[in-house]
Every structure is written in structure tokens, then in C-alpha cells.
Write a protein that holds these residues in place. Structure first.
Motif, PDB file in Angstrom:
ATOM      1  N   MET A   1     -15.027  -6.253   3.028  1.00  6.82           N
ATOM      2  CA  MET A   1     -14.105  -6.556   4.113  1.00  6.82           C
ATOM      3  C   MET A   1     -14.652  -5.937   5.394  1.00  6.82           C
ATOM      4  N   LYS A   2     -14.605  -6.680   6.454  1.00  9.07           N
ATOM      5  CA  LYS A   2     -15.075  -6.189   7.743  1.00  9.07           C
ATOM      6  C   LYS A   2     -14.009  -5.310   8.385  1.00  9.07           C
ATOM      7  N   LEU A   3     -14.477  -4.421   9.276  1.00 15.88           N
ATOM      8  CA  LEU A   3     -13.568  -3.489   9.933  1.00 15.88           C
ATOM      9  C   LEU A   3     -12.476  -4.225  10.707  1.00 15.88           C
ATOM     10  N   ALA A   4     -12.841  -5.255  11.438  1.00 14.68           N
ATOM     11  CA  ALA A   4     -11.842  -5.999  12.218  1.00 14.68           C
ATOM     12  C   ALA A   4     -10.774  -6.593  11.312  1.00 14.68           C
ATOM     13  N   GLU A   5     -11.202  -7.088  10.174  1.00 14.12           N
ATOM     14  CA  GLU A   5     -10.265  -7.658   9.205  1.00 14.12           C
ATOM     15  C   GLU A   5      -9.316  -6.581   8.676  1.00 14.12           C
ATOM     16  N   ALA A   6      -9.867  -5.411   8.374  1.00 18.09           N
ATOM     17  CA  ALA A   6      -9.045  -4.299   7.874  1.00 18.09           C
ATOM     18  C   ALA A   6      -8.049  -3.839   8.933  1.00 18.09           C
ATOM     19  N   LEU A   7      -8.465  -3.818  10.191  1.00 19.19           N
ATOM     20  CA  LEU A   7      -7.554  -3.419  11.272  1.00 19.19           C
ATOM     21  C   LEU A   7      -6.401  -4.408  11.412  1.00 19.19           C
ATOM     22  N   ILE A   8      -6.700  -5.689  11.290  1.00 19.96           N
ATOM     23  CA  ILE A   8      -5.654  -6.718  11.367  1.00 19.96           C
ATOM     24  C   ILE A   8      -4.688  -6.569  10.198  1.00 19.96           C
ATOM     25  N   LEU A   9      -5.236  -6.373   8.996  1.00 19.55           N
ATOM     26  CA  LEU A   9      -4.381  -6.181   7.823  1.00 19.55           C
ATOM     27  C   LEU A   9      -3.532  -4.919   7.954  1.00 19.55           C
ATOM     28  N   GLY A  10      -4.105  -3.867   8.528  1.00 21.72           N
ATOM     29  CA  GLY A  10      -3.359  -2.630   8.739  1.00 21.72           C
ATOM     30  C   GLY A  10      -2.192  -2.826   9.696  1.00 21.72           C
ATOM     31  N   ALA A  11      -2.443  -3.545  10.771  1.00 20.52           N
ATOM     32  CA  ALA A  11      -1.370  -3.836  11.735  1.00 20.52           C
ATOM     33  C   ALA A  11      -0.286  -4.674  11.073  1.00 20.52           C
ATOM     34  N   ASP A  12      -0.702  -5.624  10.236  1.00 23.15           N
ATOM     35  CA  ASP A  12       0.259  -6.454   9.503  1.00 23.15           C
ATOM     36  C   ASP A  12       1.101  -5.596   8.555  1.00 23.15           C
ATOM     37  N   CYS A  13       0.463  -4.665   7.865  1.00 16.40           N
ATOM     38  CA  CYS A  13       1.195  -3.764   6.959  1.00 16.40           C
ATOM     39  C   CYS A  13       2.224  -2.938   7.726  1.00 16.40           C
ATOM     40  N   GLN A  14       1.831  -2.440   8.888  1.00 18.78           N
ATOM     41  CA  GLN A  14       2.762  -1.635   9.682  1.00 18.78           C
ATOM     42  C   GLN A  14       3.963  -2.465  10.118  1.00 18.78           C
ATOM     43  N   LYS A  15       3.737  -3.724  10.495  1.00 17.27           N
ATOM     44  CA  LYS A  15       4.848  -4.606  10.877  1.00 17.27           C
ATOM     45  C   LYS A  15       5.763  -4.869   9.680  1.00 17.27           C
ATOM     46  N   ARG A  16       5.142  -5.178   8.534  1.00 15.92           N
ATOM     47  CA  ARG A  16       5.951  -5.425   7.327  1.00 15.92           C
ATOM     48  C   ARG A  16       6.741  -4.182   6.940  1.00 15.92           C
ATOM     49  N   PHE A  17       6.131  -2.994   7.073  1.00 16.42           N
ATOM     50  CA  PHE A  17       6.819  -1.750   6.759  1.00 16.42           C
ATOM     51  C   PHE A  17       8.064  -1.601   7.643  1.00 16.42           C
ATOM     52  N   GLU A  18       7.900  -1.823   8.941  1.00 17.28           N
ATOM     53  CA  GLU A  18       9.027  -1.690   9.869  1.00 17.28           C
ATOM     54  C   GLU A  18      10.113  -2.717   9.568  1.00 17.28           C
ATOM     55  N   GLN A  19       9.728  -3.930   9.217  1.00 23.05           N
ATOM     56  CA  GLN A  19      10.710  -4.958   8.862  1.00 23.05           C
ATOM     57  C   GLN A  19      11.466  -4.570   7.588  1.00 23.05           C
ATOM     58  N   LEU A  20      10.738  -4.078   6.599  1.00 27.44           N
ATOM     59  CA  LEU A  20      11.384  -3.638   5.349  1.00 27.44           C
ATOM     60  C   LEU A  20      12.320  -2.477   5.601  1.00 27.44           C
ATOM     61  N   ARG A  60      -9.887   3.374   4.044  1.00 26.78           N
ATOM     62  CA  ARG A  60     -11.121   2.595   4.161  1.00 26.78           C
ATOM     63  C   ARG A  60     -11.584   2.513   5.617  1.00 26.78           C
ATOM     64  N   ILE A  61     -10.645   2.325   6.531  1.00 24.97           N
ATOM     65  CA  ILE A  61     -10.983   2.279   7.953  1.00 24.97           C
ATOM     66  C   ILE A  61     -11.536   3.624   8.400  1.00 24.97           C
ATOM     67  N   ASN A  62     -10.875   4.708   8.007  1.00 19.37           N
ATOM     68  CA  ASN A  62     -11.339   6.044   8.390  1.00 19.37           C
ATOM     69  C   ASN A  62     -12.723   6.345   7.834  1.00 19.37           C
ATOM     70  N   LYS A  63     -12.979   5.927   6.601  1.00 16.75           N
ATOM     71  CA  LYS A  63     -14.298   6.145   6.005  1.00 16.75           C
ATOM     72  C   LYS A  63     -15.365   5.394   6.802  1.00 16.75           C
ATOM     73  N   THR A  64     -15.079   4.152   7.160  1.00 14.78           N
ATOM     74  CA  THR A  64     -16.027   3.372   7.961  1.00 14.78           C
ATOM     75  C   THR A  64     -16.246   4.025   9.315  1.00 14.78           C
ATOM     76  N   ASN A  65     -15.163   4.459   9.957  1.00 16.65           N
ATOM     77  CA  ASN A  65     -15.269   5.095  11.273  1.00 16.65           C
ATOM     78  C   ASN A  65     -16.047   6.409  11.208  1.00 16.65           C
ATOM     79  N   SER A  66     -15.957   7.107  10.085  1.00 19.67           N
ATOM     80  CA  SER A  66     -16.669   8.379   9.935  1.00 19.67           C
ATOM     81  C   SER A  66     -18.144   8.174   9.620  1.00 19.67           C
TER      82      SER A  66
END
Length: 109
Positions: A1-20, A60-66
Motif C-alpha cells: 500500500m502506498k503512503l498516500a493510500e494509507a493516509l486517505i484510508l486513515g482519514a476515512d477511518c477517523q471520519k467513520r469513528f466520529e460518525q460511530l 504503518r504510516i509512522n513506520k514509513t515516515n520514520s
């Protein structure tokens, strides 16, 4: 998975979390004798699943960034940390300027 894809999925998870969270709070506040619109236990399970997915993505994002280096031997994580502090400092200085200019008098420090 590419970093940009992971960032988009992360933002989606945060939105779903707030909705839940909002749905869970609505279901928790019902009049005595009434049934909630949604099953709070099911919402809690879904909230836990989204939370686990988000933790995995952030790790995974943090590992890539590090592990990703710029030309000057700084990692993406290093640059992001510097950016975050610059944003904080900019906010503090901006608030100071607004406070000083709204008081009607500007004095040197």
C-alpha cells in the motif's frame, strides 16, 4: 500500500469513528421505556473494529515516515515534527499580534 493510500484510508477511518461515536451517543440517550434507534452493543463492536484498523494504519504510516529519508538525512517524521512545532509557534505569535493590535497600543517587548 502506498503512503498516500494509507493516509486517505486513515482519514476515512477517523471520519467513520466520529460518525460511530455520534450514533452511539444518540443511541445511549433515550427516554426510559423506549428502545434506542440502534443497538449500542453492535455500535461498540463496530467502533472497536474501526479503532483497530486506524491503529494499524497509523503504525504503518509512522513506520514509513520514520524510514523515509530526505536528501539532508532527515526523515519524514523529523520534518513533520518540525512542521507541527512551527504551526504551534505561528499560532502563538499570531495570537500575540492579534491581542496586541486589538488592545489599541503596540509596545516593544
Amino acid at each position: 500500500m502506498k503512503l498516500a493510500e494509507a493516509l486517505i484510508l486513515g482519514a476515512d477511518c477517523q471520519k467513520r469513528f466520529e460518525q460511530l461515536k455520534a450514533r452511539l451517543l444518540r443511541s445511549a440517550k433515550v427516554q426510559e421505556g423506549e428502545d434506542p434507534a440502534e443497538n449500542p452493543a453492535e455500535l461498540l463492536v463496530e467502533l472497536e473494529n474501526v479503532s483497530n484498523e486506524l491503529v494499524d494504519l497509523v503504525k504503518r504510516i509512522n513506520k514509513t515516515n520514520s524510514n523515509t529519508l530526505f536528501a539532508n538525512d532527515q526523515t519524514v517524521a523529523d520534518v513533520l515534527a518540525e512542521r507541527d512545532v512551527l504551526v504551534l509557534k505561528r499560532g502563538a505569535y499570531g495570537d500575540l499580534v492579534n491581542r496586541r493590535s486589538s488592545s489599541g497600543s503596540l509596545h516593544a517587548f
